[in-house]
Motif scaffolding. Structure first.
Motif, mmCIF file in Angstrom:
data_model
loop_
_atom_site.group_PDB
_atom_site.id
_atom_site.type_symbol
_atom_site.label_atom_id
_atom_site.label_comp_id
_atom_site.label_asym_id
_atom_site.label_seq_id
_atom_site.Cartn_x
_atom_site.Cartn_y
_atom_site.Cartn_z
ATOM 1 N N PRO A 382 0.810 -1.218 0.000
ATOM 2 C CA PRO A 382 0.000 0.000 0.000
ATOM 3 C C PRO A 382 0.845 1.270 0.000
ATOM 4 C CG PRO A 382 0.178 -0.840 2.225
ATOM 5 C CD PRO A 382 0.933 -1.804 1.340
ATOM 6 N N PHE A 383 0.351 2.298 -0.680
ATOM 7 C CA PHE A 383 1.043 3.586 -0.651
ATOM 8 C C PHE A 383 0.969 4.233 0.730
ATOM 9 C CE2 PHE A 383 0.620 3.353 -5.313
ATOM 10 C CZ PHE A 383 1.923 3.677 -5.669
ATOM 11 N N SER A 384 0.066 3.764 1.582
ATOM 12 C CA SER A 384 -0.021 4.318 2.938
ATOM 13 C C SER A 384 1.224 4.012 3.763
ATOM 14 C CB SER A 384 -1.255 3.762 3.656
ATOM 15 O OG SER A 384 -1.197 2.342 3.733
ATOM 16 N N ALA A 385 2.028 3.041 3.289
ATOM 17 C CA ALA A 385 3.277 2.711 3.985
ATOM 18 C C ALA A 385 4.500 3.234 3.244
ATOM 19 C CB ALA A 385 3.387 1.195 4.163
ATOM 20 N N ASN A 386 4.278 4.106 2.282
ATOM 21 C CA ASN A 386 5.367 4.652 1.471
ATOM 22 C C ASN A 386 5.668 6.082 1.920
ATOM 23 O OD1 ASN A 386 5.981 6.426 -1.190
ATOM 24 N ND2 ASN A 386 6.929 4.416 -1.424
ATOM 25 N N GLY A 387 6.925 6.353 2.254
ATOM 26 C CA GLY A 387 7.299 7.652 2.790
ATOM 27 C C GLY A 387 7.037 8.804 1.847
ATOM 28 N N VAL A 444 17.735 -2.100 -6.814
ATOM 29 C CA VAL A 444 17.803 -1.021 -5.830
ATOM 30 C C VAL A 444 16.961 0.163 -6.297
ATOM 31 C CG1 VAL A 444 19.312 0.588 -4.615
ATOM 32 C CG2 VAL A 444 20.114 -1.732 -5.128
ATOM 33 N N HIS A 445 16.074 0.636 -5.434
ATOM 34 C CA HIS A 445 15.232 1.796 -5.712
ATOM 35 C C HIS A 445 15.628 2.932 -4.777
ATOM 36 C CE1 HIS A 445 12.942 -1.347 -7.677
ATOM 37 N NE2 HIS A 445 12.087 -0.463 -8.157
ATOM 38 N N ALA A 446 15.690 4.127 -5.317
ATOM 39 C CA ALA A 446 16.064 5.285 -4.504
ATOM 40 C C ALA A 446 15.033 5.516 -3.393
ATOM 41 C CB ALA A 446 16.168 6.522 -5.383
ATOM 42 N N HIS A 447 15.520 6.048 -2.285
ATOM 43 C CA HIS A 447 14.654 6.347 -1.138
ATOM 44 C C HIS A 447 14.764 7.830 -0.781
ATOM 45 C CE1 HIS A 447 12.610 5.876 2.704
ATOM 46 N NE2 HIS A 447 13.585 6.588 3.259
ATOM 47 N N PRO A 448 13.670 8.509 -0.523
ATOM 48 C CA PRO A 448 12.299 8.017 -0.604
ATOM 49 C C PRO A 448 11.698 8.298 -1.978
ATOM 50 C CG PRO A 448 12.320 10.145 0.474
ATOM 51 C CD PRO A 448 13.749 9.832 0.118
ATOM 52 N N THR A 449 11.110 7.313 -2.577
ATOM 53 C CA THR A 449 10.421 7.467 -3.861
ATOM 54 C C THR A 449 9.148 6.634 -3.857
ATOM 55 O OG1 THR A 449 11.610 5.618 -4.892
ATOM 56 C CG2 THR A 449 12.555 7.832 -5.182
ATOM 57 N N LEU A 450 8.222 7.025 -4.709
ATOM 58 C CA LEU A 450 7.004 6.234 -4.891
ATOM 59 C C LEU A 450 7.338 4.866 -5.479
ATOM 60 C CD1 LEU A 450 4.684 8.995 -6.402
ATOM 61 C CD2 LEU A 450 4.581 8.081 -4.081
ATOM 62 N N SER A 451 8.417 4.800 -6.265
ATOM 63 C CA SER A 451 8.770 3.540 -6.928
ATOM 64 C C SER A 451 9.148 2.445 -5.939
ATOM 65 C CB SER A 451 9.922 3.763 -7.909
ATOM 66 O OG SER A 451 11.118 4.082 -7.221
ATOM 67 N N GLU A 452 9.467 2.819 -4.696
ATOM 68 C CA GLU A 452 9.752 1.799 -3.696
ATOM 69 C C GLU A 452 8.541 0.896 -3.446
ATOM 70 O OE1 GLU A 452 12.692 3.237 -0.338
ATOM 71 O OE2 GLU A 452 11.288 4.859 -0.847
ATOM 72 N N ALA A 453 7.354 1.403 -3.721
ATOM 73 C CA ALA A 453 6.150 0.577 -3.570
ATOM 74 C C ALA A 453 6.154 -0.582 -4.559
ATOM 75 C CB ALA A 453 4.901 1.433 -3.758
ATOM 76 N N VAL A 454 6.763 -0.359 -5.737
ATOM 77 C CA VAL A 454 6.872 -1.432 -6.726
ATOM 78 C C VAL A 454 7.812 -2.514 -6.211
ATOM 79 C CG1 VAL A 454 7.443 -1.983 -9.120
ATOM 80 C CG2 VAL A 454 6.451 0.257 -8.566
ATOM 81 N N LYS A 455 8.942 -2.094 -5.687
ATOM 82 C CA LYS A 455 9.905 -3.054 -5.126
ATOM 83 C C LYS A 455 9.279 -3.848 -3.983
ATOM 84 C CE LYS A 455 14.267 -3.082 -2.477
ATOM 85 N NZ LYS A 455 15.225 -3.800 -3.336
ATOM 86 N N GLU A 456 8.581 -3.149 -3.083
ATOM 87 C CA GLU A 456 7.978 -3.819 -1.935
ATOM 88 C C GLU A 456 6.891 -4.809 -2.368
ATOM 89 O OE1 GLU A 456 8.656 -3.741 1.272
ATOM 90 O OE2 GLU A 456 9.812 -1.927 1.655
ATOM 91 N N ALA A 457 6.126 -4.462 -3.395
ATOM 92 C CA ALA A 457 5.107 -5.391 -3.899
ATOM 93 C C ALA A 457 5.757 -6.644 -4.468
ATOM 94 C CB ALA A 457 4.249 -4.703 -4.949
ATOM 95 N N ALA A 458 6.899 -6.458 -5.142
ATOM 96 C CA ALA A 458 7.631 -7.618 -5.670
ATOM 97 C C ALA A 458 8.176 -8.470 -4.522
ATOM 98 C CB ALA A 458 8.762 -7.151 -6.583
ATOM 99 N N LEU A 459 8.680 -7.840 -3.466
ATOM 100 C CA LEU A 459 9.127 -8.577 -2.283
ATOM 101 C C LEU A 459 7.956 -9.331 -1.639
ATOM 102 C CD1 LEU A 459 11.464 -5.903 -0.668
ATOM 103 C CD2 LEU A 459 12.189 -8.188 -1.370
ATOM 104 N N ALA A 460 6.795 -8.716 -1.657
ATOM 105 C CA ALA A 460 5.623 -9.322 -1.026
ATOM 106 C C ALA A 460 5.155 -10.584 -1.735
ATOM 107 C CB ALA A 460 4.487 -8.302 -0.969
#
Length: 468
Positions: A382-387, A444-460
């Motif tokens: 969820p984007f609610s957990a994205n900085g 590796v995705h830069a932090h903080p970015t919205l694109s980290e949500a894509v990485k986290e979904a793939a990890l999930a």
């Protein structure tokens, strides 16, 4: 008689891109296009003139207006008395269009493409070439690419009028309607309905299908419907439109929903019930160019029609009616004509809806993947957990990755949330290379970015998400 290696009929995204790529490959190219805006020739077709570009300009303007009204104070910015200057807003939209259509004309000059304004019509074959009536003058072309696009579908018995408009008319309404009816809950209907709702209209959407956004993943469509209803869009599904009457000052629509007939009155009515292939005036009957039962030009996997040397691309051959699909076909057909290996991967074409929140997807939905026999595993974040989303104050939505449980290959990626129209390109790239959820998760995705949500979904996908 002027002679060309390649002649393109149609100057929209399919046609102008095909013309430019063919010129880059060394062909002598001409493009005949009849589109006019404001009484003047204007390259770029529906997309640049009255579709993708002007609608996105208005979406952006209306979103800024709504942000100032309802969200700026949460950022510590107090604004009082914000008003709309609709004519200036529409003028800005036209300036964006002028810049891009003028850019296509410049690219034609740069690539030495002959631009002919008017209708193009296939006349006859002469040897291994075709005679084409280009705006009243016959020219000879060794190869012809038909890219005439599509037109708005009209409802039976309904005429476009001052109060009843299609997509282009919906971009130039002279005032914000108090009550706006929209027939069709597809991409065009929802985007244009969102524009005028943000500017103050009360919007009602009538849809024939039993649900919302059925081609999207179920999780995305359900959240999207809730968000749009929360914003004030009033949806009615499984609707049959019985009668439409333009009364001069308003429009009445009689429709049946769940067996009950209702008559509603609107100040304006947008009809957005799909598009039909535009082959009028092409001369298809005269040269026996084959069309299918729905009027689309029949073309094979290499865009070759039943006529030797005549190709067809874009909306006029069916498939997803998307500008980027048409553009890729334009590149591919030019390269095939040059003897190269032009190709379009239809399995990775992204779909985007530019509402708020934005919606984007590519590949198979979870349901479709299972129906095709895949054993599926999914990951969602969820984007609610994205900085970065929290910093934007826009945490609606999520990213969902659908992967094959055996191979881990990504089958589809589905997103709803901030800026997902940009985020989907990363997923398409990985899918184009046959990549896995692990490939995406290990990038590796830069932090903080919205694109980290894509990485986290793939990890999930393997239940390894770090931040959820």
């Amino acid at each position: 008689m002027d002679s060309y290696d390649v002649l393109v009929i149609g100057g929209g995204p399919a046609g102008y891109v095909a013309a430019i790529r063919a010129a880059q490959l060394g062909f002598k190219v001409a493009c005949v296009d009849a589109f006019e805006r404001g009484g003047k020739p204007s390259l770029g077709g529906t997309c640049l003139n009255v579709g993708c570009i002007p609608s996105k300009a208005l979406l952006d303007s209306s979103e800024k207006y709504e942000m100032i009204q309802h969200e700026a104070s949460e950022h510590g910015i107090d604004v009082q008395g914000a008003t709309i200057n609709l004519q200036r807003m529409l003028a800005r939209k036209d300036q964006v269009v002028d810049k891009l259509t003028g850019g296509v004309a410049f690219l034609f000059k740069k690539n030495k493409i002959t631009s002919i304004h008017g209708l193009g019509r296939l006349v006859r074959q002469e040897g291994d070439a075709w005679v084409v009536d280009a705006a009243g003058t016959e020219v000879l072309a060794r190869r012809v690419i038909v890219a005439t696009g599509s037109s708005p579908r009209a409802l039976p018995g309904v005429q476009w009028s001052g109060r009843i408009v299609e997509n282009s008319g919906a971009l130039t309404l002279p005032e914000v309607p108090g009550r706006l009816g929209v027939i069709g809950a597809g991409v065009i209907g929802v985007e244009l309905g969102s524009v005028w709702r943000r500017l103050g209209a009360q919007v009602t959407v009538l849809e024939a299908l039993p649900g919302f956004l059925l081609p999207a993943d179920d999780a995305v469509s359900k959240l999207a419907l809730r968000e749009f209803q929360k914003q004030g869009l009033d949806f009615h599904f499984s609707v049959t439109v019985d009668h439409i009457q333009d009364n001069g000052n308003d429009v009445t629509v009689t429709y049946t929903e769940n067996g009950q007939q209702t008559t509603a009155t609107y100040d304006r009515l947008i009809v957005s019930v799909g598009r039909v292939p535009h082959t009028a005036g092409l001369g298809a009957d005269a040269v026996n160019l084959q069309l299918d039962e729905r009027g689309f030009i029949r073309a094979d996997a290499h865009f070759q029609t039943n006529l030797p040397g005549v190709y067809a691309i874009g909306d006029v051959i069916g498939g997803p009616m998307l500008a980027h699909k048409a553009e890729d076909e334009g590149v591919a057909v030019a390269e095939l004509i040059a003897g190269q290996s032009g190709h379009v991967n239809y399995n990775t074409i992204p779909w985007v809806i530019y509402t708020t929140p934005e919606i984007a997807w590519a590949g198979l939905t979870e349901k479709a993947a299972r129906e095709q026999g895949h054993t599926v595993k999914t990951g969602q974040f969820p984007f609610s957990a994205n900085g970065r989303a929290l910093g934007h104050n826009d945490t609606r939505g999520f990213v969902k990755v659908v992967a094959d449980a055996t191979t881990d290959r990504i089958l589809g990626v589905h997103m709803i949330g901030p800026n997902v129209s940009e985020l989907i390109a990363e997923a398409v790239t990985v899918m184009e290379f046959g990549g896995s959820a692990e490939d995406l998760a290990r990038t590796v995705h830069a932090h903080p970015t919205l694109s980290e949500a894509v990485k986290e979904a793939a990890l999930a996908v393997d239940k390894r998400a770090i931040h959820a």
